[in-house]
Design a protein around this motif. Structure first.
Motif, PDB file in Angstrom:
ATOM      1  N   SER A 171       0.830  -1.195   0.000  1.00 37.37           N
ATOM      2  CA  SER A 171       0.000   0.000   0.000  1.00 37.37           C
ATOM      3  C   SER A 171       0.871   1.254   0.000  1.00 37.37           C
ATOM      4  CB  SER A 171      -0.897  -0.006   1.240  1.00 37.37           C
ATOM      5  OG  SER A 171      -1.493   1.249   1.455  1.00 37.37           O
ATOM      6  N   ARG A 199       0.450   3.498   1.972  1.00 45.35           N
ATOM      7  CA  ARG A 199       0.743   3.542   3.414  1.00 45.35           C
ATOM      8  C   ARG A 199       1.082   2.118   3.810  1.00 45.35           C
ATOM      9  NH1 ARG A 199      -4.316   6.058   6.258  1.00 45.35           N
ATOM     10  NH2 ARG A 199      -3.761   4.315   7.612  1.00 45.35           N
ATOM     11  N   ASP A 200       2.353   1.842   4.068  1.00 48.96           N
ATOM     12  CA  ASP A 200       2.753   0.440   4.162  1.00 48.96           C
ATOM     13  C   ASP A 200       2.099  -0.318   5.302  1.00 48.96           C
ATOM     14  OD1 ASP A 200       4.393   1.165   6.410  1.00 48.96           O
ATOM     15  OD2 ASP A 200       6.100   1.507   5.084  1.00 48.96           O
ATOM     16  N   SER A 239      -0.922  -0.556   5.645  1.00 47.80           N
ATOM     17  CA  SER A 239      -2.142  -1.099   5.051  1.00 47.80           C
ATOM     18  C   SER A 239      -1.838  -2.165   4.004  1.00 47.80           C
ATOM     19  CB  SER A 239      -2.982   0.025   4.421  1.00 47.80           C
ATOM     20  OG  SER A 239      -3.474   0.899   5.419  1.00 47.80           O
ATOM     21  N   SER A 240      -0.592  -2.582   3.889  1.00 43.25           N
ATOM     22  CA  SER A 240      -0.203  -3.636   2.950  1.00 43.25           C
ATOM     23  C   SER A 240      -0.764  -4.969   3.410  1.00 43.25           C
ATOM     24  CB  SER A 240       1.322  -3.709   2.846  1.00 43.25           C
ATOM     25  OG  SER A 240       1.855  -2.473   2.420  1.00 43.25           O
ATOM     26  N   GLN A 253     -11.330  -0.218   0.241  1.00 40.78           N
ATOM     27  CA  GLN A 253     -10.310   0.152   1.220  1.00 40.78           C
ATOM     28  C   GLN A 253      -9.793   1.565   0.948  1.00 40.78           C
ATOM     29  OE1 GLN A 253      -8.740  -0.885   3.980  1.00 40.78           O
ATOM     30  NE2 GLN A 253      -6.983   0.475   3.899  1.00 40.78           N
ATOM     31  N   ASN A 254      -9.460   1.842  -0.309  1.00 36.47           N
ATOM     32  CA  ASN A 254      -8.898   3.156  -0.628  1.00 36.47           C
ATOM     33  C   ASN A 254      -9.953   4.259  -0.533  1.00 36.47           C
ATOM     34  OD1 ASN A 254      -6.586   4.754  -1.537  1.00 36.47           O
ATOM     35  ND2 ASN A 254      -7.785   5.063  -3.414  1.00 36.47           N
ATOM     36  N   THR A 293      -4.434   4.586   0.588  1.00 34.25           N
ATOM     37  CA  THR A 293      -4.009   3.221   0.915  1.00 34.25           C
ATOM     38  C   THR A 293      -4.047   2.299  -0.298  1.00 34.25           C
ATOM     39  OG1 THR A 293      -6.244   2.594   1.629  1.00 34.25           O
ATOM     40  CG2 THR A 293      -4.735   3.430   3.323  1.00 34.25           C
ATOM     41  N   GLN A 348      -4.261  -6.807   8.112  1.00 38.65           N
ATOM     42  CA  GLN A 348      -4.997  -6.258   6.978  1.00 38.65           C
ATOM     43  C   GLN A 348      -5.743  -7.323   6.173  1.00 38.65           C
ATOM     44  OE1 GLN A 348      -5.061  -2.855   6.926  1.00 38.65           O
ATOM     45  NE2 GLN A 348      -3.868  -3.158   8.787  1.00 38.65           N
TER      46      GLN A 348
END
Length: 244
Positions: A112, A114-115, A117-118, A127-128, A134, A167
């Motif tokens: 992601s 934003r890591d 949210s990976s 999600q985004n 994200t 996640q």
């Protein structure tokens, strides 16, 4: 609250009283303030932090329960390196640079913007939309291991807390912990009520799986809602039921 708001709140709350937090704030890492009260109440002697990212939850643990040992798992190299720097001089913290899953081997992680949210599951447009910024930016190959391939019962001490923030991968990660699940007094995991990652198990499935393994839901924290007031996700605390 955004990261800068969290950092400001942490700075106001702690100032220079906590060396770990002061170092984290200087590096732009926001400690997990939202977990501190729960950790202070439980006072675990051991925390297994799966999905440790840059150490946000480990920072909360070391502040709330200073005697606790932490065994952390983070497969992405960049946040793992920041984690190592934050806890380089802390002999109560150990990092495993792997993900926890049902089978040992390599896997593709969806990274992601934003890591934190990976995920090992594809990131959905939902999600985004709900958490802007994200979306997926690429993929990486990471190592996945079962918890029993990294730890055994002798590595754990009671009372122990198993924390997961993976996640959408919660149920599979829990399945990868099953052989050691009896060693934990609590499980603390983020779960969703809507599909944010393709194929993820939703909260009711995770609750049912843990209930079958004699863990009872005893708390719900940090509920997130959409702009219509619909519940999206939360952190769930489970307590091990005593043997009959």
């Amino acid at each position: 609250m955004g990261i800068f708001g969290k950092i400001s709140k942490a700075a106001r709350t702690l100032g220079a009283r906590d060396a770990h937090w002061a170092r984290a704030l200087r590096q732009g890492v926001a400690p997990g303030l939202e977990h501190v009260a729960m950790l202070q109440r439980l006072q675990p002697a051991m925390v297994v932090d799966i999905g440790a990212n840059r150490g946000q939850f480990t920072l909360a643990t070391r502040h709330a329960s200073p005697a606790a040992r932490v065994l952390a798992f983070e497969p992405l190299p960049k946040p793992a390196e920041i984690f190592r720097k934050l806890f380089a001089d802390d002999d109560k913290v150990r990092l495993f640079p792997v993900a926890v899953g049902l089978e040992t081997g390599e896997a593709t992680i969806h990274v992601s913007a934003r890591d934190d949210s990976s995920s090992l599951l594809p990131i959905t447009a939902t999600q985004n939309a709900l958490f802007p910024g994200t979306a997926e930016t690429g993929t990486q190959t990471i190592r996945v291991m079962r918890l029993e391939d990294c730890l055994d019962s002798a590595d754990l001490c009671s009372p122990a807390l198993l924390k997961l923030d993976v996640q959408g991968f919660e149920l599979t990660a829990l399945q990868g912990c099953e052989s050691l699940l009896h060693e934990f007094s609590w499980v603390y995991t983020e779960c969703s009520f809507v599909e944010l990652y393709e194929g993820q198990a939703l909260a009711d499935e995770v609750i049912a799986w843990l209930r079958e393994r004699r863990f009872s839901l005893c708390g719900v924290f940090n509920m997130a809602y959409d702009d219509r007031g619909k519940a999206i996700q939360a952190d769930f605390l489970f307590s091990a039921l005593k043997s009959p």
